[in-house]
Design a protein around this motif. Structure first.
Motif, PDB file in Angstrom:
ATOM      1  N   ALA A  87       0.835  -1.213   0.000  1.00  0.00           N
ATOM      2  CA  ALA A  87       0.000   0.000   0.000  1.00  0.00           C
ATOM      3  C   ALA A  87       0.864   1.255   0.000  1.00  0.00           C
ATOM      4  N   HIS A  88       1.953   1.238   0.751  1.00  0.00           N
ATOM      5  CA  HIS A  88       2.816   2.413   0.819  1.00  0.00           C
ATOM      6  C   HIS A  88       3.611   2.582  -0.474  1.00  0.00           C
ATOM      7  N   GLU A  89       3.974   1.466  -1.113  1.00  0.00           N
ATOM      8  CA  GLU A  89       4.547   1.568  -2.460  1.00  0.00           C
ATOM      9  C   GLU A  89       3.564   2.288  -3.379  1.00  0.00           C
ATOM     10  N   ASN A  90       2.304   1.881  -3.305  1.00  0.00           N
ATOM     11  CA  ASN A  90       1.280   2.527  -4.125  1.00  0.00           C
ATOM     12  C   ASN A  90       1.165   4.013  -3.798  1.00  0.00           C
ATOM     13  N   ALA A  91       1.264   4.347  -2.510  1.00  0.00           N
ATOM     14  CA  ALA A  91       1.124   5.745  -2.094  1.00  0.00           C
ATOM     15  C   ALA A  91       2.221   6.610  -2.707  1.00  0.00           C
ATOM     16  N   TYR A  92       3.470   6.172  -2.578  1.00  0.00           N
ATOM     17  CA  TYR A  92       4.574   6.980  -3.089  1.00  0.00           C
ATOM     18  C   TYR A  92       4.638   6.922  -4.613  1.00  0.00           C
ATOM     19  N   ALA A  93       4.276   5.778  -5.182  1.00  0.00           N
ATOM     20  CA  ALA A  93       4.237   5.689  -6.639  1.00  0.00           C
ATOM     21  C   ALA A  93       3.160   6.608  -7.212  1.00  0.00           C
ATOM     22  N   LYS A  94       2.004   6.656  -6.540  1.00  0.00           N
ATOM     23  CA  LYS A  94       0.920   7.522  -7.010  1.00  0.00           C
ATOM     24  C   LYS A  94       1.324   8.987  -6.888  1.00  0.00           C
ATOM     25  N   ALA A  95       2.015   9.322  -5.815  1.00  0.00           N
ATOM     26  CA  ALA A  95       2.488  10.699  -5.651  1.00  0.00           C
ATOM     27  C   ALA A  95       3.447  11.072  -6.772  1.00  0.00           C
ATOM     28  N   LEU A  96       4.365  10.164  -7.102  1.00  0.00           N
ATOM     29  CA  LEU A  96       5.306  10.421  -8.197  1.00  0.00           C
ATOM     30  C   LEU A  96       4.582  10.432  -9.541  1.00  0.00           C
ATOM     31  N   GLU A  97       3.573   9.576  -9.685  1.00  0.00           N
ATOM     32  CA  GLU A  97       2.779   9.546 -10.910  1.00  0.00           C
ATOM     33  C   GLU A  97       2.098  10.893 -11.139  1.00  0.00           C
ATOM     34  N   SER A  98       1.609  11.496 -10.045  1.00  0.00           N
ATOM     35  CA  SER A  98       0.959  12.800 -10.165  1.00  0.00           C
ATOM     36  C   SER A  98       1.946  13.888 -10.563  1.00  0.00           C
ATOM     37  N   LEU A  99       3.240  13.588 -10.412  1.00  0.00           N
ATOM     38  CA  LEU A  99       4.287  14.524 -10.816  1.00  0.00           C
ATOM     39  C   LEU A  99       4.871  14.164 -12.185  1.00  0.00           C
ATOM     40  N   GLY A 100       4.253  13.179 -12.872  1.00  0.00           N
ATOM     41  CA  GLY A 100       4.654  12.900 -14.246  1.00  0.00           C
ATOM     42  C   GLY A 100       5.353  11.591 -14.497  1.00  0.00           C
ATOM     43  N   VAL A 101       5.571  10.768 -13.444  1.00  0.00           N
ATOM     44  CA  VAL A 101       6.256   9.491 -13.639  1.00  0.00           C
ATOM     45  C   VAL A 101       5.286   8.463 -14.224  1.00  0.00           C
ATOM     46  N   ASP A 102       5.722   7.706 -15.240  1.00  0.00           N
ATOM     47  CA  ASP A 102       4.927   6.640 -15.836  1.00  0.00           C
ATOM     48  C   ASP A 102       5.569   5.306 -15.448  1.00  0.00           C
ATOM     49  N   TRP A 103       4.891   4.549 -14.590  1.00  0.00           N
ATOM     50  CA  TRP A 103       5.481   3.337 -14.042  1.00  0.00           C
ATOM     51  C   TRP A 103       5.403   2.154 -14.992  1.00  0.00           C
ATOM     52  N   GLY A 104       4.455   2.182 -15.910  1.00  0.00           N
ATOM     53  CA  GLY A 104       4.307   1.039 -16.803  1.00  0.00           C
ATOM     54  C   GLY A 104       4.028  -0.227 -16.020  1.00  0.00           C
ATOM     55  N   LYS A 105       4.881  -1.236 -16.188  1.00  0.00           N
ATOM     56  CA  LYS A 105       4.692  -2.520 -15.512  1.00  0.00           C
ATOM     57  C   LYS A 105       5.766  -2.767 -14.451  1.00  0.00           C
ATOM     58  N   VAL A 106       6.365  -1.686 -13.943  1.00  0.00           N
ATOM     59  CA  VAL A 106       7.459  -1.835 -12.981  1.00  0.00           C
ATOM     60  C   VAL A 106       6.956  -2.348 -11.635  1.00  0.00           C
ATOM     61  N   LEU A 107       5.808  -1.846 -11.170  1.00  0.00           N
ATOM     62  CA  LEU A 107       5.329  -2.152  -9.826  1.00  0.00           C
ATOM     63  C   LEU A 107       4.459  -3.399  -9.821  1.00  0.00           C
ATOM     64  N   PRO A 108       4.283  -4.079  -8.663  1.00  0.00           N
ATOM     65  CA  PRO A 108       4.963  -3.786  -7.400  1.00  0.00           C
ATOM     66  C   PRO A 108       6.399  -4.298  -7.398  1.00  0.00           C
ATOM     67  N   ILE A 109       7.197  -3.756  -6.520  1.00  0.00           N
ATOM     68  CA  ILE A 109       8.583  -4.171  -6.346  1.00  0.00           C
ATOM     69  C   ILE A 109       8.723  -4.764  -4.943  1.00  0.00           C
TER      70      ILE A 109
END
Length: 317
Positions: A190-212
């Motif tokens: 869940a916390h991975e999702n939280a920080y990933a979503k925050a970075l996503e809102s800043l323009g990061v495209d995770w594609g199929k990287v997550l979860p790690i």
């Protein structure tokens, strides 16, 4: 300002004592990527936060950091359960012996099992150290002041912590250890999702990287149950005044599964806290009859005061 509710954030399933498993969990508590690290890192990042326009990011950090306090409590209590009474444990799944039975010394197993400091220093309880008894250090905490750097570092921290907990899960079949580790695996997700979503809102495209890491942790039955509840897609704000704006970030599609939706809540319900039995062989708590009378008097006074009305914040006129 923090308030404490006397409930554990997740149930600790009873099982036999296991000091070796307790020592493995010490890494998850006081290691470089453990719960003490995440608690302090996120809270310091929120305390030092700058920029009113970015308040939702600050509230997200503060909410996750506050949850980590409960994770420190959970994993420390689990370690205490795994060490508590272990001088009685003789490897039998159905029978426990009394400490010093048959003329044995009460803490003999401290010399050969787990971490001797659990018995020598901690009275069969958790310590702020890693699995080889190195003390936790404040230098672990990363707080650059740059939001993007901090979020990237936090995602790495959660991913590494989740990796280590999956390894700890594989080290022992003890139900006490696994109930706690499984919960933390899912909450780390869940916390991975939280920080990933925050970075996503800043323009990061995770594609199929997550979860790690891609551990297929759902094959663990305890983890599968929690995933079925959607626990990896919910983040708690712990905002008693409902002023948190973390929900502006933690929403819509999950960065690790487009078919799942993220949501926030104030806090989980939790489960009742149980206080451990005395351990005479450790002289803990070491109270004689006279001191027990004083303890009882204090307890009765505090119970009476607890019945008095109170309210959050200043009294309203």
């Amino acid at each position: 300002m923090f308030f404490h509710v006397q409930r554990m954030i997740n149930e600790i399933v009873p099982d036999e004592p296991d000091p070796g498993a307790a020592n493995a969990l010490q890494e998850g508590l006081g290691g470089q990527f453990g719960e003490m690290r995440t608690m302090m890192q996120y809270l310091f990042q929120s305390f030092n936060f700058r920029g009113k326009a970015a308040k939702p990011f600050r509230d997200l950090l503060h909410g996750v950091g506050t949850e980590e306090i409960s994770h420190v409590e959970l994993i420390a209590t689990t370690i205490a359960r795994l060490t508590d009474g272990s001088p009685r444990y003789q490897g039998s799944p159905t029978e426990l012996d009394e400490p010093a039975a048959g003329g044995e010394t009460p803490l003999k197993n401290a010399l050969s099992q787990g971490n001797i400091h659990h018995f020598l220093v901690g009275a069969q309880g958790a310590l702020p150290v890693d699995a080889v008894a190195n003390p936790w250090m404040g230098s672990y905490v990363y707080n650059s002041g740059n939001l993007v750097l901090d979020l990237l570092y936090n995602l790495m921290l959660e991913s590494t912590g989740r990796l280590q907990k999956c390894r700890i899960y594989e080290m022992s079949s003890n139900k006490t250890l696994r109930s706690t580790v499984a919960y933390l695996i899912v909450r780390d997700h869940a916390h991975e999702n939280a920080y990933a979503k925050a970075l996503e809102s800043l323009g990061v495209d995770w594609g199929k990287v997550l979860p790690i890491p891609k551990t297929r942790a759902e094959r663990y039955p305890e983890v599968k149950t929690l995933l079925e509840q959607g626990l990896e897609n919910k983040q708690y704000t712990f905002s008693l005044d409902h002023l948190s704006e973390a929900g502006k970030i933690f929403r819509e599609a999950s960065p690790s599964d487009d078919d799942k939706t993220l949501s926030t809540a104030q806090a989980p319900e939790g489960v009742p806290i149980e206080i451990a039995d005395p351990r005479p062989e450790e002289f803990a708590p070491g109270l004689d009859p006279a001191l027990l009378e004083q303890v009882q008097a204090v307890a009765e006074r505090e119970l009476a005061e607890a019945d008095e009305p109170w309210r959050y914040g200043p009294t309203q006129q």
